[in-house]
Scaffold this motif. Structure first.
Motif, short mmCIF file in Angstrom:
data_model
loop_
_atom_site.label_atom_id
_atom_site.label_comp_id
_atom_site.label_asym_id
_atom_site.label_seq_id
_atom_site.Cartn_x
_atom_site.Cartn_y
_atom_site.Cartn_z
N THR A 189 0.85 -1.19 0.00
CA THR A 189 0.00 0.00 0.00
C THR A 189 0.88 1.25 0.00
O THR A 189 2.09 1.16 0.23
CB THR A 189 -0.89 0.03 1.25
OG1 THR A 189 -0.02 0.08 2.39
CG2 THR A 189 -1.76 -1.19 1.33
N LYS A 190 0.24 2.38 -0.23
CA LYS A 190 0.96 3.65 -0.22
C LYS A 190 1.65 3.88 1.12
O LYS A 190 2.77 4.37 1.19
CB LYS A 190 -0.01 4.81 -0.50
CG LYS A 190 -0.22 5.11 -1.97
CD LYS A 190 -0.32 6.62 -2.18
CE LYS A 190 -0.20 7.01 -3.64
NZ LYS A 190 -1.48 6.90 -4.36
N GLU A 191 0.93 3.49 2.21
CA GLU A 191 1.48 3.73 3.56
C GLU A 191 2.73 2.87 3.78
O GLU A 191 3.75 3.33 4.28
CB GLU A 191 0.45 3.42 4.65
CG GLU A 191 -0.75 4.36 4.70
CD GLU A 191 -1.74 4.11 3.56
OE1 GLU A 191 -2.04 2.92 3.29
OE2 GLU A 191 -2.20 5.08 2.92
N ASP A 192 2.62 1.59 3.37
CA ASP A 192 3.77 0.69 3.51
C ASP A 192 4.97 1.25 2.76
O ASP A 192 6.10 1.25 3.25
CB ASP A 192 3.44 -0.70 2.94
CG ASP A 192 2.53 -1.47 3.87
OD1 ASP A 192 2.47 -1.09 5.06
OD2 ASP A 192 1.88 -2.42 3.41
N TYR A 193 4.68 1.73 1.53
CA TYR A 193 5.74 2.26 0.68
C TYR A 193 6.44 3.42 1.38
O TYR A 193 7.67 3.47 1.46
CB TYR A 193 5.13 2.71 -0.65
CG TYR A 193 6.15 3.17 -1.67
CD1 TYR A 193 6.85 2.22 -2.40
CD2 TYR A 193 6.37 4.52 -1.90
CE1 TYR A 193 7.78 2.63 -3.33
CE2 TYR A 193 7.30 4.93 -2.82
CZ TYR A 193 8.00 3.99 -3.55
OH TYR A 193 8.93 4.39 -4.46
N ALA A 194 5.62 4.34 1.95
CA ALA A 194 6.20 5.50 2.64
C ALA A 194 7.00 5.04 3.85
O ALA A 194 8.08 5.58 4.13
CB ALA A 194 5.08 6.45 3.07
N ARG A 195 6.48 4.00 4.55
CA ARG A 195 7.21 3.52 5.73
C ARG A 195 8.55 2.92 5.34
O ARG A 195 9.57 3.14 5.99
CB ARG A 195 6.34 2.50 6.49
CG ARG A 195 6.50 2.58 8.00
CD ARG A 195 5.73 1.49 8.70
NE ARG A 195 6.10 0.16 8.29
CZ ARG A 195 5.29 -0.71 7.67
NH1 ARG A 195 4.04 -0.38 7.42
NH2 ARG A 195 5.72 -1.91 7.32
N LEU A 196 8.53 2.15 4.23
CA LEU A 196 9.78 1.55 3.76
C LEU A 196 10.80 2.62 3.39
O LEU A 196 11.98 2.52 3.71
CB LEU A 196 9.51 0.66 2.54
CG LEU A 196 9.04 -0.75 2.87
CD1 LEU A 196 8.53 -1.44 1.62
CD2 LEU A 196 10.19 -1.56 3.47
N ARG A 197 10.30 3.65 2.68
CA ARG A 197 11.20 4.75 2.30
C ARG A 197 11.85 5.35 3.53
O ARG A 197 13.06 5.58 3.57
CB ARG A 197 10.40 5.84 1.57
CG ARG A 197 10.37 5.71 0.06
CD ARG A 197 9.82 6.98 -0.56
NE ARG A 197 10.79 8.06 -0.51
CZ ARG A 197 11.69 8.27 -1.48
NH1 ARG A 197 11.70 7.51 -2.54
NH2 ARG A 197 12.56 9.25 -1.38
N ALA A 198 11.02 5.60 4.56
CA ALA A 198 11.54 6.21 5.78
C ALA A 198 12.53 5.26 6.44
O ALA A 198 13.58 5.68 6.94
CB ALA A 198 10.40 6.53 6.73
N LYS A 199 12.22 3.94 6.39
CA LYS A 199 13.09 2.96 7.04
C LYS A 199 14.48 2.96 6.41
O LYS A 199 15.50 2.89 7.08
CB LYS A 199 12.45 1.57 6.93
CG LYS A 199 13.21 0.51 7.71
CD LYS A 199 12.61 -0.88 7.48
CE LYS A 199 13.69 -1.92 7.53
NZ LYS A 199 13.43 -3.04 6.64
N TYR A 200 14.52 3.04 5.07
CA TYR A 200 15.81 3.07 4.40
C TYR A 200 16.45 4.45 4.47
O TYR A 200 17.53 4.66 3.93
CB TYR A 200 15.67 2.65 2.94
CG TYR A 200 15.42 1.17 2.76
CD1 TYR A 200 16.33 0.24 3.29
CD2 TYR A 200 14.31 0.70 2.07
CE1 TYR A 200 16.11 -1.11 3.14
CE2 TYR A 200 14.09 -0.66 1.92
CZ TYR A 200 14.99 -1.56 2.45
OH TYR A 200 14.79 -2.89 2.29
#
Lengths: 323, 318
Positions: free
Chosen positions: A45-56
């Motif tokens: 989802t969009k939220e997961d994507y944003a979270r992954l971006r933040a994680k990296y």
């Protein structure tokens, strides 16, 4: 001496900082990268994507990311590979011995071929053998190293068969799959990659060795040595050769970056599990912690080797002092 | 005689009209004429030049020498071995290798020429400035040169070309060759810079440059009218070797898949998938590599000949 080393050290740190900034900037500017894999994935989802971006840590501006990377590096943390999730430095540690083994053996054979042939060619200048050797050397320098590798595989692993069946020489990997490690197996796997690297680089060194020897032979001190009645072989070995070898040492030091470059070709063609192949795979996947680590380690090795060359120089040639 | 004349601008000095020509008197020859004579005596260089000319003709007029297209796929003709209709065989998509080799040569040679020109332009400029002005500008420029020399070149080239490709700039689409050529050139100017710097430093001390300074010539005039023509010989030799090197570098990058992208053929990327086909179709791996080898060896022989021919000391003896 201590002052010289300190100055070279500071210069090296400065150079590495500049190189790391340029490369970090370039790699970070590549769109996509690790996030490519998630972009088109319907399960994310969009939220997961944003979270992954933040994680990296991809949301920060590039200078902030650079400073963070540098700060971690100062504490010995090179970051984790995006692909394997393992620390980048461990990935490199696993592969570095394989690369050094291949490079070391190749360099040994390179010099073992190039130096005697170069000397012989110089001593018999304008003879038929000299002409053949210099022509061969020029041909060797014009040979694209990866194509030479492909030809070696075509001849020795595809066309020619071993007496017991199967290819004459293995064309990929470090050991036969399923077999326990044994030295003979490793040597058989090294023959083709080492031949590829050492024949091509021997061509260049042979030309330099010949030129260097020719220059020395006409020096006054060689004439003096002859004049005082030394036998010719002593004149050549003790007076000419020792001086002619000095520039070759510099060349070996300065050529290291090209040797590492050769590692990419050798390791990709012969599926040799070393740094070159690691870098190649990381570049395909924009795995930038690994890319950065490999680039920084190689840049540092190049600088260290140039300092070493200077030190060896002063040790063997008393006319040169460090300043 | 303090000023060597450059190969281009020189012409034979008029022989004195008054004195009767004696048998001992040699016909005066310009530097250019002497260099040409010397070059023509270098047998391998002349052979190299002839081979290079043949390759250039085949590459430039490629459509005249083939009836096939370099990109059209003919799947029922896959992996045809070399024959009368397909001289170099066909590849995995049924394309005629003879055709692709000459069309690929267009890209490979263009990349080589453009990167060589880039490297020579940057290197000459930095070398001239560094050698002529000395002091601070020399110190800074030489540090930059050292930084570039410490870069693991092939590795950075791979990163840079990935970067260019992913950016997807309208002027640098996949298959266009010149971004790669520029990048190769930008990482290859250092030897030229050092060479030109050395020559410039020694020329600066010579009387004709001192004289130009005395009569108030501008720095730009001194650099480009007095010093540059005298560095040309070294630059020409460096350019030849640089061209050979750039062709090899491009082919290596494209072989690894980081250079010019398919379907645009180059000698390097034609080789990139051949390793899987070597048991069934070895000719796909042999011919493109052979073209790189023959071209580069021809250029290197020409470079050898030029080095001998343009060496001013040799000319004075000859």
């Amino acid at each position: 001496m201590a002052e010289y080393l300190l100055r070279r050290f500071l210069q090296a740190v400065f150079t590495l900082l500049i190189i790391s900034m340029i490369i970090f900037g370039l790699i970070s500017a590549v769109p996509g990268g690790i996030m490519n894999a998630y972009e088109d994935n319907p399960d994310i989802t969009k939220e997961d994507y944003a979270r992954l971006r933040a994680k990296y840590g991809l949301d920060d501006p590039v200078p902030v990311r650079y400073v963070k990377w540098l700060g971690n590096l100062a504490q010995g943390d090179w970051g984790n590979s995006f692909v394997s999730k393992r620390p980048a430095i461990e990935e490199i540690g696993d592969r570095l011995p394989n690369t050094l083994l291949l490079m070391g053996v190749s360099l040994f054979f390179t010099l073992a071929i190039a130096i005697p042939l170069g000397i012989y060619s110089a001593l018999k200048q304008y003879s038929v053998i000299d002409l053949v050797l210099t022509t061969l050397a020029l041909a060797g320098q014009s040979l694209p190293v990866f194509w030479f590798g492909l030809l070696l595989i075509i001849v020795f692993s595809v066309s020619l068969q071993a007496p017991g069946g199967g290819p004459l020489l293995p064309g990929s990997g470090m050991r036969t799959p399923g077999e326990a490690f044994n030295l003979w197996d490793l040597i058989r796997h090294m023959i083709l990659p080492v031949t590829m690297l050492s024949l091509v680089s021997a061509a260049g060194y042979m030309r330099y060795m010949r030129a260097s020897m020719l220059e020395v032979i006409h020096k006054d001190y060689v004439r003096t040595a002859r004049g005082k009645g030394l036998p010719e072989n002593l004149v050549m070995t003790r007076h000419a050769l020792r001086n002619a070898l000095i520039p070759i040492i510099t060349l070996v030091g300065l050529d290291l970056p090209y040797l590492f470059g050769g590692a990419i070709f050798t390791e990709t063609i012969f599926a040799w599990p070393g740094i070159g192949r690691l870098f190649f795979d990381a570049a395909l996947k924009t795995d930038y912690p690994v890319l950065m680590a490999v680039l920084m380690i190689f840049s540092a090795l190049i600088i260290v080797s140039s300092v070493l060359v200077d030190l060896i120089y002063t040790a063997i040639d008393p006319r040169i002092t460090l300043s | 005689m303090t000023e060597k004349s450059s190969p281009q601008s020189s012409s034979a000095p008029a022989s004195s009209k008054n004195s009767a020509p004696s048998k001992l008197e040699q016909k005066p020859r310009s530097f250019g004429q002497l260099a040409l004579r010397q070059f023509l005596q270098h047998r391998m260089a002349v052979v190299g030049l002839a081979i290079l000319l043949v390759i250039l003709i085949l590459v430039i007029f490629a459509p005249l020498f083939t009836q096939y297209s370099p990109t059209d796929m003919v799947l029922r003709d896959r992996f045809q071995p070399p024959s009368a209709s397909h001289w170099f065989g066909t590849d995995d998509l049924g394309r005629d290798m003879w055709t692709r080799v000459w069309y690929g040569g267009r890209i490979s040679l263009s990349v080589g020429l453009l990167s060589m020109a880039t490297a020579i332009a940057i290197g000459t400029l930095i070398g001239l400035i560094s050698g002529f002005f000395g002091g601070w500008s020399d110190a800074i420029l030489m540090r930059i040169t050292e930084i570039f020399l410490s870069i693991p070149r092939l590795f950075v080239l791979i990163v840079l070309t990935t970067f260019l490709r992913k950016l997807d700039l309208p002027w640098a689409r996949a298959g266009s060759f010149w971004p790669i050529a520029l990048v190769i050139g930008v990482l290859a100017w250092m030897t030229v810079a050092r060479l030109v710097r050395g020559d410039t430093m020694s020329l600066r001390q010579q009387e004709f440059v001192q004289a130009a300074v005395m009569i108030g010539a501008s720095n730009r005039r001194i650099l480009f009218r007095h010093i540059l023509p005298n560095v040309t010989s070294s630059i020409i030799v460096a350019a030849t070797l640089g061209l050979a090197g750039a062709i090899i570098t491009e082919s290596g990058l494209s072989y690894l898949g980081f250079g010019v992208q398919l379907p645009t053929p180059t000698w390097g990327n034609m080789l990139s998938n051949t390793q899987n086909q070597m048991t069934t179709a070895p000719w796909t791996a042999i011919f493109p590599g052979m073209m790189i080898f023959i071209t580069v060896i021809a250029i290197n022989f020409i470079g050898d000949g030029l080095r001998d021919a343009l060496d001013p000391y040799r000319v004075e003896r000859g």
